[in-house]
Design an enzyme around this catalytic site. Structure first.
Site: not given
Ligand code: 5GP
Ligand code: MG
Length: 176
Positions: A43-44, A100, A131, A152, A159, A165
């Site tokens: 959803k982000g 996002d 990140k 985070f 969220d 959000r």
């Molecule tokens: P990844 O697979 O790259 O570790 O993470 C991707 C997904 O994890 C992102 O699309 C996001 O939805 C969630 N995510 C990663 N880091 C954060 C963060 O710092 N805050 C939030 N709310 N979601 C995160």
């Molecule tokens: Mg996401």
């Protein structure tokens, strides 16, 4: 018992607005006249996508895909699944993924692999935040908004257990 986490501002409305405008200019330069399909990862990315496409004054289409990587809370489960697929056919289309945040990279690496099998004409990635210190698998980001520290993040679509959000800025959470 943990105290309530504290919210600290990271990216202001002004910074986000300028970043969205810059990314829209880069995307316009590359996609004008190509009728691209923008795929938002739910959803982000919904706020970012909504703001971004209002700057794109040429024909395009929008679809959404829902993936699961994080469970409840803040830690990645390491395994990505398609929870809700796209409705559009992407074969031969110019496809741009709208994310996002790229964190470990597992979600976007999985999605790029998944969509590439459907034979789009091109496939690129645009993310509002990154990140890089958390990366576990390499991911090429074609359009990068803001680089974030290893915190985070919440707000502007992001969220924590479905909360925050609606905040118009991006914050990081710190447990006390
Ligand atoms: P990844 O697979 O790259 O570790 O993470 C991707 C997904 O994890 C992102 O699309 C996001 O939805 C969630 N995510 C990663 N880091 C954060 C963060 O710092 N805050 C939030 N709310 N979601 C995160
Ligand atoms: Mg996401």
């Amino acid at each position: 018992m943990n105290a309530e986490p504290e919210l600290h501002i990271l990216f202001t409305k002004k910074e986000i607005k300028a970043t969205v405008g810059r990314l829209a200019a880069e995307i316009s330069r590359d996609y004008r006249g190509k009728n691209p399909l923008l795929i938002g990862i739910l959803k982000g990315s919904f706020l970012f996508l909504a703001d971004l496409i209002r700057h794109l004054d040429f024909p395009l289409e929008v679809d959404f895909i829902r993936l699961s990587s994080y469970g409840k809370g803040k830690e990645t489960l390491g395994k990505v699944k398609v929870v809700q697929g796209i409705k559009s056919s992407i074969q031969g289309r110019e496809v741009l993924i709208i994310e996002d945040i790229v964190d470990t990279g597992l979600t976007t690496a999985f999605l790029i692999d998944y969509l590439r099998k459907k034979k789009p004409a091109s496939l690129k990635l645009c993310t509002l935040t990154d990140k890089p210190s958390r990366r576990q698998v390499p991911v090429t980001i074609d359009y990068l908004g803001l680089t974030a520290p290893n915190k985070f993040l919440v707000g502007y679509g992001l969220d924590c257990d479905e909360k925050f959000r609606n905040l118009p800025e991006v914050y990081y959470l710190e447990e006390n």
